[in-house]
Every structure is written in structure tokens, then in C-alpha cells.
Motif scaffolding. Structure first.
Motif, PDB file in Angstrom:
ATOM      1  N   THR A 128      -6.332  40.434  20.404  1.00  0.00           N
ATOM      2  CA  THR A 128      -6.875  40.612  19.055  1.00  0.00           C
ATOM      3  C   THR A 128      -8.255  39.967  18.937  1.00  0.00           C
ATOM      4  O   THR A 128      -9.189  40.575  18.401  1.00  0.00           O
ATOM      5  CB  THR A 128      -5.926  40.005  18.012  1.00  0.00           C
ATOM      6  OG1 THR A 128      -4.657  40.658  18.087  1.00  0.00           O
ATOM      7  CG2 THR A 128      -6.482  40.174  16.605  1.00  0.00           C
TER       8      THR A 128
ATOM      9  N   ILE B 222      -9.780  36.960  10.514  1.00  0.00           N
ATOM     10  CA  ILE B 222      -8.623  37.586  11.156  1.00  0.00           C
ATOM     11  C   ILE B 222      -7.358  37.029  10.525  1.00  0.00           C
ATOM     12  O   ILE B 222      -7.029  35.851  10.723  1.00  0.00           O
ATOM     13  CB  ILE B 222      -8.613  37.325  12.672  1.00  0.00           C
ATOM     14  CG1 ILE B 222      -9.929  37.789  13.308  1.00  0.00           C
ATOM     15  CG2 ILE B 222      -7.427  38.014  13.334  1.00  0.00           C
ATOM     16  CD1 ILE B 222     -10.057  37.419  14.778  1.00  0.00           C
TER      17      ILE B 222
ATOM     18  N   GLU C 169      -2.369  39.914  11.729  1.00  0.00           N
ATOM     19  CA  GLU C 169      -3.110  40.780  12.653  1.00  0.00           C
ATOM     20  C   GLU C 169      -3.250  40.130  14.021  1.00  0.00           C
ATOM     21  O   GLU C 169      -3.142  40.794  15.061  1.00  0.00           O
ATOM     22  CB  GLU C 169      -4.491  41.099  12.089  1.00  0.00           C
ATOM     23  CG  GLU C 169      -5.349  41.957  13.012  1.00  0.00           C
ATOM     24  CD  GLU C 169      -6.775  42.146  12.506  1.00  0.00           C
ATOM     25  OE1 GLU C 169      -7.641  42.527  13.321  1.00  0.00           O
ATOM     26  OE2 GLU C 169      -7.017  41.903  11.310  1.00  0.00           O
TER      27      GLU C 169
END
Length: 485
Positions: A42, A116, A120
């Protein structure tokens, strides 16, 4: 030893051995590695790479530790953000650190970088991003300390600092794969990261993140998790020592506890140890020294009232006002040297040069070495207030208060507190004709300061006392406060 590859090495050596737990998750080595890989994917998708900085604003959870290793896997550094900070304080740290992204579980507008959400981060595809072979001199952590100039400073710690410090902790505490730390200190401090997470994981042991400390449930957690040690501040030991008489927990798994971050009462520690049968070792250190520099030995002479002996690989000097070393027993400034001494303060070369001289870290703390080489702290860095283990610099509070045009003078001093050790109090004088009361000052301070930094009392005087050279006389203010209590 390469910190980014630690999850991989643990998973390969002992796939099902426990690694990291909190109130919601219990990760063995294989699941720990998978979580780190997902988080790294991510971060990579948001453009994070080698040389970048990732801010992480999370409460004490396993997720924060996962984020730490995910960033390192990519060659990025991490700056942990205190969740108690207000938006302006967060924005300053993110901007000063030059963060590429911030991981958070809370809504936040305008940090100046990619935000972020935690959900997520942990939902990444889990692609196999190989851990970078990190240069020992690469930046690993940016720990922000309260600034004497009104703004916090970023302490730059590289991978060599962390590995040296962890090696010292492992040796001093004799940690191995059977050890299990219970983390109760905040993970935005280097103490929590080094002593309670990195050191046990490097030694092959495990960590349980206890989250927010609660004296009423602490021993329930001890009995459930069965840790072998924990590290805490004097306030916590005072609270636990004063638990009701019918509290009689099973503490047999705990072989020692560590006390640091602030001066501790010999009586409180003795009461805690006698009541619960847990040896408490006092230590001393700074963020600028990657956590710890001295520690009373676990297997050896523990001297109450001292903060112990230098850790292996470190040296302590006591410098007199003339700049020369003083004989044993005499008082002076505490200096530290070793591979744990920081690279410096981010973007502050002048302050760095004044703080680290010829490899020696000038702590600003006053102490002496006894006849056996144990360090005794006599005083702390000038004016600093330690509230429940949290360092508060008066100048930071004063800077916020001076934003009010009605304020002519402002000074913050510490007031002794039986629970927290000290609390900040504010004295102020107004400009001529100004109309402002304590509630108005307090409301303004709330918008610019974290809750733990807010003065517990505000006094408005006609003028603040001055010393012979015209500076605000803080000792006089402390005496004035003592008279009013």
C-alpha cells in the motif's frame, strides 16, 4: 542484522511462533510478515520509496508496529506522531519531517502529504516486495522532542543507532526467545519502540501491545498475557503501588520491570517491588541517545536513588563549568558517547553542533558518578517539566500564549503533583489596558497545544518578577506558587 528483513527471518525460522499481539490481533511470525507485506504494498502504491519519510498517527496497536516495518521494508524512515497533538502541531511535524504520506485511523485535513487510512493500509494486495538491504547510515526514525525554542525538533536516528541500542538492551536485560514484553508506554516515544518492541523481536521473543494504560485492568492483562517484563514511568508504578489491598495478582511470569523517563521515588519503587515481587531497575536516557544510556543491573548490585551503570558500549562523563571532567562524586553536566548517539537534529545544524561535540552528547542534565560508577541525577535539563513521563518544555507553551496580543509577559513553571510528578502552570502579565482573563488564555491554549501540555493553573499578575539581569525569575514564580497552595 537488517531490520527491514526481520519479519522474514522470523517467519523462516519459526513460522508459527508468536510475534505481535494487541487487544484485537494475535500475529504469529507468518501472519506478521504477511501484514507487513500488505502494508508495504500500500505504501509503495502511494509512491513511498527509499529515502522518504512516513508519518504514522495511530494509537498503541500492533498496526503501528506493522507500519514501522512496512516503511523500513521500502527503505523509508518513520516519524511517529502523538495522537494527542492538535492539527497545527501535527501539520508542523509532517511538514518539518517532509513526510511523503501519513498513516492514520482518524480524519485529518491538510497535512501536506498523502493520507492513508488504516483500513486501506492493511487491505493491500500483499505482493512480495523484497526488504531493501538498508545502509546502516540510512535514516530509520525521526522522533520529535519538545523544543526549547517553542517548536519540537526531529531527532534523526539511523539504522546503526537502532541496532546498536537494541544490542545493548538485549545484552543488559539478557533477552532471548522466551522473553515477552508487555508494552504500556506510547509508541511515539523511542523507549516504547526500542525496549518493548525491537529488542524482544530481535532477540526472538514477542511483544503484546497493551494500549492505553489503566491501573484497574493492568494486572488482568499481566495474568492473561504472561509477559516476562514491562517498562513504565514512575507515575504508573505509583498508581499500581496504591491499588486497593484486595488486589493480589499473579505476577510470577514477570522477571523484572524497568523504570525511566522521570525521577522516581525510592519509596514508591520499594513499595511496588515488595508488594508484587517484581524487581524494578531504574535507567536513564534521551531520544538523542536512541533511548537508554544507563541501567541498574538485573543480576548485580541495584542502587536505589541511582539510574545505574553505563550500558555496554557507552561512556559517561561529568563535565564541570570549566569544561573539564570532575572527580567521582562531584556534580556537573552529564555527557554521553557511543554508537547510539543521534545523527543530529533534522534541519538544525547549529543546534546539532552545540549538542553533539566531538562525538559527545551534551544532555543538559546535571549529575554525578558515585564511587562505583553509578550515575546519580541531581537535576534535569533547565526548566523542563516531566508530567507522567511526558517531557514538556515551558517555552513551547509560552510561544502559544504569546500569540495573544493582550499578553505582555508569560512564564511556565512546574508544580509538584503526587500523581503525575509535575504539572505545568502559567503566570502572565497583560499589556496596558488589555481585558483578558484566565479562561480566555486557556481557550486559546487549547487550540494550539495537546491536552497534556495545557497549564493546570493560570495566574495573571501585574508584572512578572525579574532577576538582576532583567530576565523573568522562574525560581521566584515557583516560590510564589508554593505559597498559594
Amino acid at each position: 542484522m537488517n531490520l527491514p528483513a526481520l519479519p522474514d527471518r522470523r517467519a523462516a525460522a519459526r513460522p508459527t511462533a508468536p510475534a505481535l499481539a494487541d487487544d484485537w490481533a494475535d500475529l504469529d511470525n507468518t501472519r506478521f510478515l504477511a501484514a507487513v507485506q500488505r502494508a508495504a504494498a500500500t505504501l509503495h502504491g502511494h509512491g513511498v520509496g527509499a529515502g522518504d519519510v512516513v508519518a504514522v498517527r495511530l494509537p498503541n496497536t500492533a498496526d503501528l508496529v506493522v507500519t514501522l516495518f512496512a516503511a523500513w521494508r521500502l527503505g523509508a524512515a518513520v516519524t511517529p506522531v502523538n495522537p494527542a497533538l492538535v492539527d497545527d502541531e501535527i501539520a508542523f511535524q509532517v511538514a518539518d519531517a517532509g513526510a511523503k504520506a501519513m498513516v492514520t485511523d482518524a480524519l485529518f485535513d491538510g497535512p501536506g502529504c498523502a493520507v492513508i487510512p488504516l483500513g486501506e493500509l492493511l487491505a493491500g494486495p500483499g505482493i512480495d516486495i523484497e526488504p531493501i538491504d538498508t545502509d546502516p547510515g540510512a535514516l530509520a526514525l525521526l522522533i520529535y522532542t519538545s523544543g526549547t525554542t517553542g517548536r519540537p525538533k526531529g531527532v534523526m536516528l539511523d539504522h546503526a543507532n537502532l541496532l546498536a541500542m537494541c544490542g545493548m538492551v538485549i545484552d543488559a536485560l539478557d533477552l532471548n526467545e522466551s522473553d515477552h514484553s508487555l508494552l504500556v508506554l506510547p509508541l511515539f516515544h523511542v523507549n516504547g519502540i526500542v525496549v518493548s518492541v525491537l529488542s524482544p523481536l530481535l532477540a526472538g521473543g514477542r511483544t503484546t501491545v497493551a494500549g492505553r494504560f489503566d491501573a484497574g485492568s493492568f494486572f488482568d492483562r499481566i495474568e492473561k498475557a504472561r509477559p516476562t517484563y514491562f517498562s513504565a514511568v514512575p507515575t504508573i508504578y505509583a498508581m499500581l503501588a496504591d491499588r486497593p489491598a484486595d488486589v493480589d495478582p499473579d505476577t510470577s511470569s514477570v522477571r523484572f520491570a524497568i523504570c525511566g523517563a522521570a525521577p522516581a521515588s525510592i519509596g514508591v519503587l520499594a513499595k511496588f517491588e515488595a508488594r508484587y515481587g517484581i524487581p524494578v531497575v531504574e535507567g536513564y536516557g534521551l531520544s538523542e541517545g536512541t533511548c537508554a544510556s544507563t541501567l541498574n543491573p538485573i543480576a548485580g548490585l541495584r542502587k536505589p536513588g541511582t539510574v545505574g551503570l553505563p550500558l555496554p558500549g557507552q561512556r559517561i562523563r561529568i563535565l564541570g563549568p570549566d569544561g573539564d571532567d570532575v572527580p567521582a562524586g562531584e556534580v556537573g553536566e552529564v555527557l554521553i558517547s557511543g554508537p547510539n548517539v543521534m545523527r543530529g537534529y533534522l534541519n538544525r545544524p547549529d543546534v546539532t553542533a552545540a549538542t553533539v561535540v566531538d562525538g559527545w552528547l551534551h544532555t543538559g542534565d546535571i549529575g554525578r558518578l558515585d564511587e562505583d560508577g553509578y550515575l546519580v541525577l541531581v537535576d534535569r535539563a533547565k526548566d523542563m517539566i516531566i508530567r507522567g513521563g511526558e517531557n514538556i518544555y515551558p517555552k513551547e507553551i509560552e510561544t502559544v500564549v504569546y500569540q495573544l496580543p493582550e499578553i505582555a509577559e508569560a512564564a511556565v513553571v512546574g508544580r509538584p503533583d503526587p500523581v503525575y510528578g509535575e504539572q505545568p502552570i502559567l503566570f502572565a502579565a497583560l499589556t496596558t489596558g488589555a481585558a483578558l482573563d484566565a479562561d480566555g488564555i486557556r481557550e486559546h491554549a487549547r487550540r494550539g497545544l495537546a491536552k497534556y501540555k495545557l497549564p493546570v493553573a493560570i495566574s495573571i499578575l501585574d508584572q512578572l518578577p525579574k532577576n538582576a539581569v532583567g530576565k523573568i525569575d522562574k525560581p521566584a514564580l515557583r516560590r510564589l506558587d508554593a505559597q498559594t497552595l
